[in-house]
Design a protein around this motif. Sequence first.
Motif, PDB file in Angstrom:
ATOM      1  N   GLU A 115     -22.439 -43.820 -54.310  1.00 36.27           N
ATOM      2  CA  GLU A 115     -22.932 -43.100 -53.132  1.00 36.27           C
ATOM      3  C   GLU A 115     -22.258 -43.527 -51.828  1.00 36.27           C
ATOM      4  O   GLU A 115     -22.463 -42.891 -50.796  1.00 36.27           O
ATOM      5  CB  GLU A 115     -24.451 -43.227 -53.023  1.00 36.27           C
ATOM      6  CG  GLU A 115     -24.973 -44.627 -52.801  1.00 36.27           C
ATOM      7  CD  GLU A 115     -26.490 -44.701 -52.983  1.00 36.27           C
ATOM      8  OE1 GLU A 115     -27.142 -45.336 -52.146  1.00 36.27           O
ATOM      9  OE2 GLU A 115     -27.020 -44.130 -53.963  1.00 36.27           O
ATOM     10  N   THR A 116     -21.473 -44.593 -51.857  1.00 37.34           N
ATOM     11  CA  THR A 116     -20.683 -45.012 -50.691  1.00 37.34           C
ATOM     12  C   THR A 116     -19.272 -45.353 -51.147  1.00 37.34           C
ATOM     13  O   THR A 116     -19.022 -45.582 -52.325  1.00 37.34           O
ATOM     14  CB  THR A 116     -21.295 -46.252 -50.012  1.00 37.34           C
ATOM     15  OG1 THR A 116     -21.410 -47.309 -50.986  1.00 37.34           O
ATOM     16  CG2 THR A 116     -22.671 -45.955 -49.431  1.00 37.34           C
TER      17      THR A 116
ATOM     18  N   ASN B 222     -29.391 -38.794 -55.498  1.00 35.74           N
ATOM     19  CA  ASN B 222     -28.412 -38.579 -54.429  1.00 35.74           C
ATOM     20  C   ASN B 222     -29.104 -38.665 -53.074  1.00 35.74           C
ATOM     21  O   ASN B 222     -30.193 -38.118 -52.889  1.00 35.74           O
ATOM     22  CB  ASN B 222     -27.757 -37.199 -54.565  1.00 35.74           C
ATOM     23  CG  ASN B 222     -26.983 -37.051 -55.849  1.00 35.74           C
ATOM     24  OD1 ASN B 222     -26.181 -37.908 -56.205  1.00 35.74           O
ATOM     25  ND2 ASN B 222     -27.219 -35.955 -56.567  1.00 35.74           N
TER      26      ASN B 222
ATOM     27  N   ARG C 295     -31.152 -37.800 -46.761  1.00 36.61           N
ATOM     28  CA  ARG C 295     -31.206 -38.065 -45.326  1.00 36.61           C
ATOM     29  C   ARG C 295     -31.654 -39.495 -45.086  1.00 36.61           C
ATOM     30  O   ARG C 295     -32.297 -40.120 -45.939  1.00 36.61           O
ATOM     31  CB  ARG C 295     -32.158 -37.103 -44.617  1.00 36.61           C
ATOM     32  CG  ARG C 295     -33.578 -37.107 -45.136  1.00 36.61           C
ATOM     33  CD  ARG C 295     -34.450 -36.088 -44.410  1.00 36.61           C
ATOM     34  NE  ARG C 295     -34.704 -36.518 -43.046  1.00 36.61           N
ATOM     35  CZ  ARG C 295     -35.777 -37.224 -42.676  1.00 36.61           C
ATOM     36  NH1 ARG C 295     -36.692 -37.573 -43.570  1.00 36.61           N
ATOM     37  NH2 ARG C 295     -35.948 -37.570 -41.425  1.00 36.61           N
TER      38      ARG C 295
ATOM     39  N   GLU D 172     -17.923 -38.460 -42.469  1.00 39.77           N
ATOM     40  CA  GLU D 172     -18.720 -37.295 -42.070  1.00 39.77           C
ATOM     41  C   GLU D 172     -19.904 -37.054 -43.001  1.00 39.77           C
ATOM     42  O   GLU D 172     -21.003 -36.702 -42.544  1.00 39.77           O
ATOM     43  CB  GLU D 172     -17.826 -36.051 -42.026  1.00 39.77           C
ATOM     44  CG  GLU D 172     -18.548 -34.807 -41.534  1.00 39.77           C
ATOM     45  CD  GLU D 172     -17.639 -33.590 -41.451  1.00 39.77           C
ATOM     46  OE1 GLU D 172     -18.121 -32.529 -41.014  1.00 39.77           O
ATOM     47  OE2 GLU D 172     -16.456 -33.717 -41.823  1.00 39.77           O
ATOM     48  N   ASN D 173     -19.712 -37.230 -44.303  1.00 37.73           N
ATOM     49  CA  ASN D 173     -20.809 -36.938 -45.237  1.00 37.73           C
ATOM     50  C   ASN D 173     -22.014 -37.842 -45.007  1.00 37.73           C
ATOM     51  O   ASN D 173     -23.163 -37.426 -45.217  1.00 37.73           O
ATOM     52  CB  ASN D 173     -20.326 -37.046 -46.685  1.00 37.73           C
ATOM     53  CG  ASN D 173     -19.948 -38.462 -47.078  1.00 37.73           C
ATOM     54  OD1 ASN D 173     -19.192 -39.132 -46.365  1.00 37.73           O
ATOM     55  ND2 ASN D 173     -20.441 -38.908 -48.211  1.00 37.73           N
ATOM     56  N   LEU D 174     -21.783 -39.077 -44.557  1.00 37.07           N
ATOM     57  CA  LEU D 174     -22.901 -39.977 -44.271  1.00 37.07           C
ATOM     58  C   LEU D 174     -23.465 -39.746 -42.872  1.00 37.07           C
ATOM     59  O   LEU D 174     -24.679 -39.858 -42.665  1.00 37.07           O
ATOM     60  CB  LEU D 174     -22.478 -41.434 -44.450  1.00 37.07           C
ATOM     61  CG  LEU D 174     -22.051 -41.840 -45.867  1.00 37.07           C
ATOM     62  CD1 LEU D 174     -21.759 -43.322 -45.941  1.00 37.07           C
ATOM     63  CD2 LEU D 174     -23.116 -41.458 -46.893  1.00 37.07           C
TER      64      LEU D 174
ATOM     65  N   ASN E 263     -23.833 -36.954 -41.574  1.00 34.59           N
ATOM     66  CA  ASN E 263     -24.677 -35.769 -41.709  1.00 34.59           C
ATOM     67  C   ASN E 263     -26.069 -36.084 -42.256  1.00 34.59           C
ATOM     68  O   ASN E 263     -26.949 -35.209 -42.244  1.00 34.59           O
ATOM     69  CB  ASN E 263     -24.001 -34.738 -42.610  1.00 34.59           C
ATOM     70  CG  ASN E 263     -22.767 -34.120 -41.973  1.00 34.59           C
ATOM     71  OD1 ASN E 263     -22.625 -34.124 -40.747  1.00 34.59           O
ATOM     72  ND2 ASN E 263     -21.858 -33.607 -42.794  1.00 34.59           N
ATOM     73  N   LEU E 264     -26.264 -37.305 -42.736  1.00 37.76           N
ATOM     74  CA  LEU E 264     -27.587 -37.697 -43.236  1.00 37.76           C
ATOM     75  C   LEU E 264     -28.537 -38.097 -42.111  1.00 37.76           C
ATOM     76  O   LEU E 264     -29.728 -38.320 -42.350  1.00 37.76           O
ATOM     77  CB  LEU E 264     -27.455 -38.856 -44.236  1.00 37.76           C
ATOM     78  CG  LEU E 264     -26.618 -38.582 -45.494  1.00 37.76           C
ATOM     79  CD1 LEU E 264     -26.565 -39.826 -46.368  1.00 37.76           C
ATOM     80  CD2 LEU E 264     -27.181 -37.406 -46.279  1.00 37.76           C
TER      81      LEU E 264
END
Length: 440
Positions: free
Chosen positions: A129-130, A187, A190, A243-245, A247-248
Amino acid sequence: MSYLFTSESVSEGHPDKVADQISDTLLDEFLARDPESHVAIETLCTTGQVVVAGEVSSSAYVDIHSSVRDLIKEIGYNRGAYRFDGDSLGILSAIHEQSVDINRGVSRGNRIEQGAGDQGMMFGYAVDETSNYMPLTLDLSHLLLRELADIRRNGQEMSYYRKGKLKTYLRPDAKSQVTVEYDDNRNPIRVHTIVVSTSHDEFILPLDDSAQAKVRADEEMLARIREDVEKVLIPRVLDKLPENLRNLFDDKLILHVNPTGKFVLGGPHADTGLTGRKIIVDTYGGRGAHGGGAFSGKDPSKVDRSAAYACRYIAKNMVAAGVAKEMLVQVSYAIGVAAPVNIFVNTYGTSHAGISDVLIAEKINEMFDLRPGAIEEMLKLRNPIYRETAAYGHMGREPKTVKKTFRSRYDGAPVEKEVELFTWEKVDRVNEIKEAFGIV
């Protein structure tokens, strides 16, 4: 249904982390001068006092008092107002030689055949996940405190003017906690809640001695700290994230800043510190598992440390190779015996093409030599590389080569070493693993 999971971290100025850093700094001092040193050092920190105890077998002499004082000042405890500062604290050393009974089972002519320094089970964990294959909750918790420490050392932000000078109000002791919401497939959806508690100067003083004035001053001070966390600290953290993190993070984020009120007295004066009390902060923030043994102050013959690093190395390379999205690896040892008692794997149902966990464990046994002496050589653990591990986590860190210098008032010329830090975080076995499992 979605669920929430939480991890915490503590700063380098937290009392338990001060103790861990002292233990690992002294370990590095011994290994820099004698790589064959056997070390097991425990530290206690309290008001104006450090107690260092443990067992050491080494040909090296280490200036314990100077090493401890220099470290504590570097952490940031350099003012009498903290009631724990590097220049004035007392240091009691109660270090003695390692038990010959333990040493007999560990030290052998052939290092590869050396026995484990103790019995026990060790775990390694990785999840995709990271980018560093760490749980997001813990990764964010560490990042919050690393940025807070950078702000404190820079002294320009989260600051105030006094006597015409700008200075930070931040003090070294701090904690963070991050809660993330996950979906049914584990997954992250947020970031749900962030908690930041930081010690600080009393930088807004009451206008008079009345109770109302004191309450008003405290409220203004806490409001200022919260505003700075929102407008300075968190934006700095977001800038470090892909960016994907980023956005959380949304406008529903719950933020708690110093929720108990002002936090002026912190560090070892407020709470006694001990080596080895933050083992979950040190590893995976409660994800995966932990065998129970602490790391800091122990040389790599202690499998509590070296085998935990090896299990992380294996799990991370396996997940990076696509064997599974998430993996827990366990090994266990008997004291004085070189070969591990068992190897266990759990992929939580995420393995590639349904590869069984039993098969993965068998492949690990074929591909990785998990005898303690072999682990030391594979990960280059008989080097002074441990001070850097003792704050902000032993796992998920960036592997790099650095030059380190060790000085003493008593033994002449300084010792200089070029060492590799966090070797267990390398992903250098991925191609070999893919080939072994037939992953294209």
